[in-house]
Design a protein around this motif. Structure first.
Motif, PDB file in Angstrom:
ATOM      1  N   ALA A  13      27.429   5.020  -9.922  1.00 55.92           N
ATOM      2  CA  ALA A  13      28.187   4.917 -11.186  1.00 55.92           C
ATOM      3  C   ALA A  13      27.264   4.458 -12.301  1.00 55.92           C
ATOM      4  N   GLN A  27      32.603   7.353 -16.720  1.00 54.09           N
ATOM      5  CA  GLN A  27      33.359   6.569 -15.731  1.00 54.09           C
ATOM      6  C   GLN A  27      34.228   5.494 -16.390  1.00 54.09           C
ATOM      7  N   TYR A  28      34.000   5.226 -17.673  1.00 55.76           N
ATOM      8  CA  TYR A  28      34.809   4.212 -18.377  1.00 55.76           C
ATOM      9  C   TYR A  28      35.819   4.834 -19.347  1.00 55.76           C
ATOM     10  N   ILE A  37      36.640   5.102 -13.264  1.00 53.84           N
ATOM     11  CA  ILE A  37      36.050   4.400 -12.110  1.00 53.84           C
ATOM     12  C   ILE A  37      37.075   3.511 -11.394  1.00 53.84           C
ATOM     13  N   THR A  40      38.818   5.797  -9.017  1.00 54.41           N
ATOM     14  CA  THR A  40      37.945   6.145  -7.888  1.00 54.41           C
ATOM     15  C   THR A  40      37.874   4.992  -6.887  1.00 54.41           C
ATOM     16  N   VAL A  55      28.754  -0.400  -5.260  1.00 56.42           N
ATOM     17  CA  VAL A  55      28.777   0.392  -6.490  1.00 56.42           C
ATOM     18  C   VAL A  55      27.461   0.193  -7.246  1.00 56.42           C
ATOM     19  N   TRP A  64      31.324  -2.637 -17.082  1.00 54.61           N
ATOM     20  CA  TRP A  64      31.640  -2.989 -15.690  1.00 54.61           C
ATOM     21  C   TRP A  64      32.140  -4.435 -15.530  1.00 54.61           C
ATOM     22  N   ALA A 110      31.391   8.245  -8.702  1.00 57.30           N
ATOM     23  CA  ALA A 110      32.377   7.522  -9.519  1.00 57.30           C
ATOM     24  C   ALA A 110      33.195   8.495 -10.359  1.00 57.30           C
ATOM     25  N   PRO A 113      37.652  10.962  -9.565  1.00 60.63           N
ATOM     26  CA  PRO A 113      38.747   9.999  -9.402  1.00 60.63           C
ATOM     27  C   PRO A 113      39.961  10.546  -8.662  1.00 60.63           C
TER      28      PRO A 113
END
Ligand code: CTP
Ligand code: MG
Length: 231
Positions: A13, A27-28, A37, A40, A55, A64, A110, A113
């Motif tokens: 990711a 992923q965000y 994410i 996922t 991760v 994150w 990632a 999903p």
């Protein structure tokens, strides 16, 4: 005698999502009430198949630490690398001392999903007795052409061409060694290719077509549609 089956998940990711052209790594981005994410990881954690989920996250990633799931007791954070393979290797190293050499690792993007528990269990059930392991893959419904410039040079036999998805399931020690031995090789675009280069013969099992990778802007709407169909 039945050996106890131990599986670990590894989630790269640490990409920037260039093709998505968004204001943050894909992923965000929001999707059906959560970030990509979070979907996922929730699906991996919720499958009940894994001891821990490692991760790989870019060291400069400000998003994150803001997510509750980054503090989940079964989530381990590892530093991301330059290429996807570097991120996967880094996450594998974070499992050193926890995972046994012959434990299974399922590497899952990632950016995918919509993965279902059904596909996770299908893959584990069909590959757990293999010596090497393998990947989820999709057959092609379209006729496939080999092309030079814009000229067709051949029609490819569809039964020999599959699209590689994730998860990709391999033995912890074998995958770590393969990624270490092929480090920097641009041909290593997934885990299977690292093992193939070393002469191993990974298998495929047909996965679901809704396990798409969020790559371009339109893919978010498609992922949302698939999620609605799944519930
Ligand atoms: N990935 C990673 N580390 C990298 C590059 C990619 O962990 N150095 C991850 C991505 O975050 C993603 C997965 O590998 O979950 C699949 O890669 P891809 O779809 O290519 O994502 P990006 O590299 O982020 O997208 P792009 O290629 O469009 O920049
Ligand atoms: Mg990429």
């Amino acid at each position: 005698m039945n050996q106890i089956l131990k599986c670990w998940a590894v989630v790269p990711a640490a990409g920037v999502g260039k093709r998505m052209q968004a204001d943050r790594p894909k992923q965000y981005l929001p999707l059906a009430g959560k970030t990509v994410i979070e979907h996922t990881l929730s699906r991996l954690l919720g499958s009940g198949a894994f001891v821990k989920v490692a991760v790989a996250i870019s060291v400069e990633d400000p998003y994150w630490p803001e997510l509750d799931i980054s503090k989940h007791p079964d989530v381990i954070t590892a530093p991301g690398g330059k290429e996807r393979a570097d991120s996967v290797l880094s996450a594998l190293k974070s499992l050193q001392g926890l995972a046994g050499e012959d434990d299974w690792v399922l590497v899952h993007d990632a950016a995918r999903p919509c993965l279902t528990a059904a596909d996770i269990h299908l893959q584990i059930d069909s590959m757990k007795d293999d010596a090497v392991g393998g990947i989820l893959a999709l057959s092609s419904h379209d006729t496939l052409k080999h092309v030079d410039g814009d000229t067709i040079t051949a029609t490819i036999d569809r039964k020999h061409v599959w699209r590689a998805l994730t998860p990709q399931m391999f033995k912890y020690g074998m995958l770590r060694d393969a990624l270490q031995q092929t480090e920097g090789n641009p041909a290593v675009t997934d885990e299977a290719s690292a093992l193939e280069i070393l002469g191993f013969k990974p298998r495929i099992v047909e996965g679901r077509p809704d396990n798409i990778k969020i790559t371009r802007p339109d893919d978010l709407a498609l992922a949302q549609f698939y999620m609605e169909q799944q519930t």
